[in-house]
Design a protein around this motif. Structure first.
Motif, PDB file in Angstrom:
ATOM      1  N   MET A  30       0.914  -1.047   0.012  1.00 37.28           N
ATOM      2  CA  MET A  30      -0.069   0.057  -0.023  1.00 37.28           C
ATOM      3  C   MET A  30       0.838   1.225   0.078  1.00 37.28           C
ATOM      4  SD  MET A  30      -2.767   1.097   2.717  1.00 37.28           S
ATOM      5  CE  MET A  30      -3.543   2.771   2.940  1.00 37.28           C
ATOM      6  N   ALA A  31       0.435   2.068  -0.871  1.00 37.36           N
ATOM      7  CA  ALA A  31       1.242   3.506  -1.032  1.00 37.36           C
ATOM      8  C   ALA A  31       0.825   4.290   0.205  1.00 37.36           C
ATOM      9  CB  ALA A  31       1.144   4.025  -2.350  1.00 37.36           C
ATOM     10  N   LEU A  32       1.646   5.532   0.093  1.00 37.57           N
ATOM     11  CA  LEU A  32       1.242   6.622   1.297  1.00 37.57           C
ATOM     12  C   LEU A  32      -0.301   7.110   1.030  1.00 37.57           C
ATOM     13  CD1 LEU A  32       2.188   8.551   3.230  1.00 37.57           C
ATOM     14  CD2 LEU A  32       2.647   9.910   1.534  1.00 37.57           C
ATOM     15  N   ASP A  33      -0.919   6.970   2.092  1.00 38.43           N
ATOM     16  CA  ASP A  33      -2.311   7.583   2.034  1.00 38.43           C
ATOM     17  C   ASP A  33      -2.459   8.543   2.911  1.00 38.43           C
ATOM     18  OD1 ASP A  33      -5.272   7.087   1.377  1.00 38.43           O
ATOM     19  OD2 ASP A  33      -5.216   7.068   3.693  1.00 38.43           O
ATOM     20  N   ILE A  34      -2.848   9.961   2.145  1.00 35.22           N
ATOM     21  CA  ILE A  34      -3.151  11.116   2.885  1.00 35.22           C
ATOM     22  C   ILE A  34      -4.683  11.271   3.103  1.00 35.22           C
ATOM     23  CG2 ILE A  34      -2.728  13.586   2.936  1.00 35.22           C
ATOM     24  CD1 ILE A  34      -0.339  12.196   3.344  1.00 35.22           C
ATOM     25  N   THR A  35      -5.260  11.202   4.212  1.00 38.79           N
ATOM     26  CA  THR A  35      -6.715  11.439   4.642  1.00 38.79           C
ATOM     27  C   THR A  35      -7.087  12.857   5.218  1.00 38.79           C
ATOM     28  OG1 THR A  35      -7.044   9.057   4.539  1.00 38.79           O
ATOM     29  CG2 THR A  35      -8.783  10.278   5.367  1.00 38.79           C
ATOM     30  N   ASP A  36      -7.855  13.694   4.757  1.00 35.03           N
ATOM     31  CA  ASP A  36      -7.979  14.904   5.417  1.00 35.03           C
ATOM     32  C   ASP A  36      -9.026  14.605   6.465  1.00 35.03           C
ATOM     33  OD1 ASP A  36      -7.225  17.953   4.557  1.00 35.03           O
ATOM     34  OD2 ASP A  36      -7.243  16.497   2.895  1.00 35.03           O
ATOM     35  N   LEU A  37      -8.818  14.854   7.695  1.00 35.18           N
ATOM     36  CA  LEU A  37      -9.721  14.675   8.922  1.00 35.18           C
ATOM     37  C   LEU A  37     -10.262  16.174   9.186  1.00 35.18           C
ATOM     38  CD1 LEU A  37      -7.394  12.772  11.404  1.00 35.18           C
ATOM     39  CD2 LEU A  37      -9.066  11.866   9.596  1.00 35.18           C
ATOM     40  N   THR A  38     -11.647  16.383   9.855  1.00 37.88           N
ATOM     41  CA  THR A  38     -12.167  17.541  10.074  1.00 37.88           C
ATOM     42  C   THR A  38     -11.360  18.028  11.290  1.00 37.88           C
ATOM     43  OG1 THR A  38     -14.343  16.684   9.774  1.00 37.88           O
ATOM     44  CG2 THR A  38     -14.163  18.422  10.967  1.00 37.88           C
ATOM     45  N   PRO A  39     -10.715  19.433  10.925  1.00 36.15           N
ATOM     46  CA  PRO A  39      -9.731  20.076  11.992  1.00 36.15           C
ATOM     47  C   PRO A  39     -11.000  20.745  12.957  1.00 36.15           C
ATOM     48  CG  PRO A  39     -10.024  21.386   9.843  1.00 36.15           C
ATOM     49  CD  PRO A  39     -10.893  20.264   9.628  1.00 36.15           C
ATOM     50  N   PRO A  40     -10.354  21.017  14.152  1.00 35.94           N
ATOM     51  CA  PRO A  40     -11.313  21.807  15.286  1.00 35.94           C
ATOM     52  C   PRO A  40     -11.509  23.083  14.749  1.00 35.94           C
ATOM     53  CG  PRO A  40      -9.057  20.876  16.111  1.00 35.94           C
ATOM     54  CD  PRO A  40      -8.841  20.673  14.750  1.00 35.94           C
ATOM     55  N   PRO A  41     -12.539  23.676  15.393  1.00 41.20           N
ATOM     56  CA  PRO A  41     -12.753  25.150  14.883  1.00 41.20           C
ATOM     57  C   PRO A  41     -11.410  26.134  14.894  1.00 41.20           C
ATOM     58  CG  PRO A  41     -14.449  24.408  16.275  1.00 41.20           C
ATOM     59  CD  PRO A  41     -13.481  23.338  16.311  1.00 41.20           C
ATOM     60  N   GLY A  42     -11.413  26.684  14.047  1.00 37.73           N
ATOM     61  CA  GLY A  42     -10.272  27.881  14.024  1.00 37.73           C
ATOM     62  C   GLY A  42      -9.194  27.370  13.322  1.00 37.73           C
ATOM     63  N   PHE A  43      -8.917  25.980  13.109  1.00 38.64           N
ATOM     64  CA  PHE A  43      -7.961  25.385  12.386  1.00 38.64           C
ATOM     65  C   PHE A  43      -8.029  25.449  10.849  1.00 38.64           C
ATOM     66  CE2 PHE A  43      -7.121  24.750  16.817  1.00 38.64           C
ATOM     67  CZ  PHE A  43      -5.722  24.316  17.020  1.00 38.64           C
ATOM     68  N   GLU A  44      -6.903  25.137  10.117  1.00 40.88           N
ATOM     69  CA  GLU A  44      -7.003  25.261   8.695  1.00 40.88           C
ATOM     70  C   GLU A  44      -7.111  23.926   8.064  1.00 40.88           C
ATOM     71  OE1 GLU A  44      -3.987  27.489   6.870  1.00 40.88           O
ATOM     72  OE2 GLU A  44      -4.696  29.493   8.130  1.00 40.88           O
ATOM     73  N   ARG A  45      -6.251  22.948   8.563  1.00 41.03           N
ATOM     74  CA  ARG A  45      -6.254  21.378   8.117  1.00 41.03           C
ATOM     75  C   ARG A  45      -5.748  20.681   9.040  1.00 41.03           C
ATOM     76  NH1 ARG A  45      -3.493  19.698   2.293  1.00 41.03           N
ATOM     77  NH2 ARG A  45      -4.703  17.812   2.045  1.00 41.03           N
ATOM     78  N   LEU A  46      -5.989  19.315   9.053  1.00 47.79           N
ATOM     79  CA  LEU A  46      -5.748  18.087   9.880  1.00 47.79           C
ATOM     80  C   LEU A  46      -5.656  16.968   8.808  1.00 47.79           C
ATOM     81  CD1 LEU A  46      -4.871  17.003  12.584  1.00 47.79           C
ATOM     82  CD2 LEU A  46      -7.155  16.657  13.114  1.00 47.79           C
ATOM     83  N   VAL A  47      -4.492  16.360   9.032  1.00 48.61           N
ATOM     84  CA  VAL A  47      -4.379  15.183   7.873  1.00 48.61           C
ATOM     85  C   VAL A  47      -3.850  13.972   8.610  1.00 48.61           C
ATOM     86  CG1 VAL A  47      -4.192  16.676   5.760  1.00 48.61           C
ATOM     87  CG2 VAL A  47      -2.223  15.597   6.865  1.00 48.61           C
ATOM     88  N   ALA A  62      -1.596  10.808   7.945  1.00 48.33           N
ATOM     89  CA  ALA A  62      -0.792  10.161   6.731  1.00 48.33           C
ATOM     90  C   ALA A  62      -0.335   8.770   7.257  1.00 48.33           C
ATOM     91  CB  ALA A  62       0.620  11.070   6.442  1.00 48.33           C
ATOM     92  N   GLN A  63      -0.568   7.763   6.202  1.00 52.16           N
ATOM     93  CA  GLN A  63      -0.252   6.561   6.591  1.00 52.16           C
ATOM     94  C   GLN A  63       0.500   5.827   5.630  1.00 52.16           C
ATOM     95  OE1 GLN A  63      -3.741   4.299   9.247  1.00 52.16           O
ATOM     96  NE2 GLN A  63      -4.773   5.633   7.701  1.00 52.16           N
ATOM     97  N   ASP A  64       1.408   5.049   5.911  1.00 47.78           N
ATOM     98  CA  ASP A  64       1.998   3.941   5.167  1.00 47.78           C
ATOM     99  C   ASP A  64       2.554   2.918   5.663  1.00 47.78           C
ATOM    100  OD1 ASP A  64       3.804   2.612   3.477  1.00 47.78           O
ATOM    101  OD2 ASP A  64       4.840   4.338   2.320  1.00 47.78           O
ATOM    102  N   PRO A  65       1.734   1.834   5.895  1.00 48.85           N
ATOM    103  CA  PRO A  65       1.727   0.606   6.824  1.00 48.85           C
ATOM    104  C   PRO A  65       2.965  -0.076   6.422  1.00 48.85           C
ATOM    105  CG  PRO A  65      -0.397   0.588   6.028  1.00 48.85           C
ATOM    106  CD  PRO A  65       0.208   1.958   5.078  1.00 48.85           C
ATOM    107  N   GLU A  66       3.539  -0.272   5.323  1.00 49.37           N
ATOM    108  CA  GLU A  66       4.638  -0.890   4.841  1.00 49.37           C
ATOM    109  C   GLU A  66       5.745  -0.240   5.689  1.00 49.37           C
ATOM    110  OE1 GLU A  66       4.656  -1.475   0.636  1.00 49.37           O
ATOM    111  OE2 GLU A  66       3.071  -2.705   0.629  1.00 49.37           O
ATOM    112  N   ALA A  67       5.781   1.100   5.506  1.00 51.20           N
ATOM    113  CA  ALA A  67       6.927   1.846   5.987  1.00 51.20           C
ATOM    114  C   ALA A  67       6.777   1.968   7.535  1.00 51.20           C
ATOM    115  CB  ALA A  67       6.984   3.338   5.253  1.00 51.20           C
TER     116      ALA A  67
END
Length: 348
Positions: free
Chosen positions: A1-18, A20-25
């Motif tokens: 499985m390659a690197l996976d980047i998933t956007d999560l819901t950030p808390p109010p006032g935050f711009e972005r929360l992701v 990042a998963q790479d199980p093989e690494a």
């Protein structure tokens, strides 16, 4: 499985929360962008064995917000962000994991610059840098930011001592350094050289023995920190050590340390002040490391770093003066200064 980047819901006032998963690494990491209003988000990467994802999210969001305030106060032209890798740095970390983390940083397209934090070394960051141009704090460039952090904290501690005791002379002052990592040990060395009566604590027995042998430090158990008679408390480990309970036990008159998010909640600053304890906001005094990293991001010289490092102590002196003049807490003064910067119109 390659690197996976998933956007999560950030808390109010935050711009972005992701996530990042790479199980093989073996990579499972969170990257949080609190604000990019003043520039790309910058902040270190921490590796820690969190109890669960909720604890990791709580830590990364608090740290990212703290970086926004730290970078703004230090006038670095940077926003605030942070990353945490979930795992035991002593057991789980590998070059391949760090390379996968670098790829995750690169996937954010320059909105986040990363560097070392707890559990991550310049050598680890060099592995990340093979997959991204947004990893800094590298050997041969700005290098390990820890000595810069320690120097900034030491300068601010002397300013705080002048405020709390009427003199910046640290001779015979009882200073307890909690945590003897790269920053804590460097700070302890500076304090010992200044004649302070050093008390140290850490979970690393070798570090304690070194401080005892080289610096003449008294050692106390981690659970006995708040039972110790001391003049100055320097938290240099993880955050949240000052709670309502520990604030009520603390015998120091000054708190100045390198740890991020030292207060369990904002009300602790008022509890300390009510007992006559001066608390210097951590994000103001521990900015030396990010100043060093910022010089690499911006391509600036050592003179630029030294200029901004020197400004930290001056800023603390002005903050304490304004707090005294307005009968406000130093933390309140500092927060207002940053909020005004973030609210100001953007420069062209």
């Amino acid at each position: 499985m390659a690197l996976d980047i998933t956007d999560l819901t950030p808390p109010p006032g935050f711009e972005r929360l992701v996530l990042a998963q790479d199980p093989e690494a073996g990579l499972r990491a969170l990257i949080c962008l609190h604000s990019t209003r003043l520039g790309p988000a910058a902040g270190g990467c921490r590796m820690w064995a969190y109890d669960d994802d909720r604890a990791a999210i709580h830590d990364v969001t608090r740290l990212a917000r703290g970086m926004t305030y730290k970078n703004a106060m230090a006038d670095l032209g940077l926003g605030g962000g942070k990353a945490v890798i979930i795992g035991d740095a002593r057991r789980d970390k590998t070059p391949r994991m760090m390379q996968a983390f670098g790829a995750a940083v690169d996937a954010l397209g320059g909105t986040y610059w990363t560097a070392e934090d707890v559990g991550i070394s310049p050598a680890d960051m060099a592995h990340a840098a093979t997959r991204t141009g947004f990893a800094v704090g590298l050997s041969g460039a700005s290098g390990d930011p820890s000595p810069w952090t320690a120097e900034g904290v030491f300068r601010c501690l002397r300013v705080g001592a002048a405020h709390a005791f009427g003199t910046e002379d640290l001779s015979e002052r009882r200073v307890l350094v909690q945590g003897l990592g790269h920053v804590g040990l460097s700070l302890a060395e500076k304090l010992a050289a200044a004649g302070a009566r050093l008390i140290v604590t850490d979970i690393n027995e070798a570090a304690l023995q070194d401080a005892r042998d080289r610096l003449g430090a008294q050692v106390c158990a981690p659970e006995a920190v708040f039972d110790q008679p001391m003049d100055i408390f320097a938290p240099c480990a993880l955050g949240g050590v000052l709670t309502q309970r520990t604030a009520a036990m603390l015998g120091a008159r000054l708190v100045c340390g390198a740890a991020n998010n030292q207060l369990a909640d904002e009300d602790v600053a008022a509890a300390l002040a009510a007992r006559g304890v001066t608390y210097l906001p951590d994000y103001v005094v521990n900015a030396g490391g990010i100043i060093s990293v910022a010089s690499e991001i911006h391509g600036q010289s050592d003179a630029w770093r030294l200029d901004r490092l020197g400004a930290i102590a001056d800023r603390v002196a002005r903050m304490l003066h304004q707090a005294r003049q307005t009968d406000a807490l130093p933390a309140q003064v500092a927060d207002r200064m940053v909020e005004e910067m973030l609210a100001a119109p953007r420069a062209a």
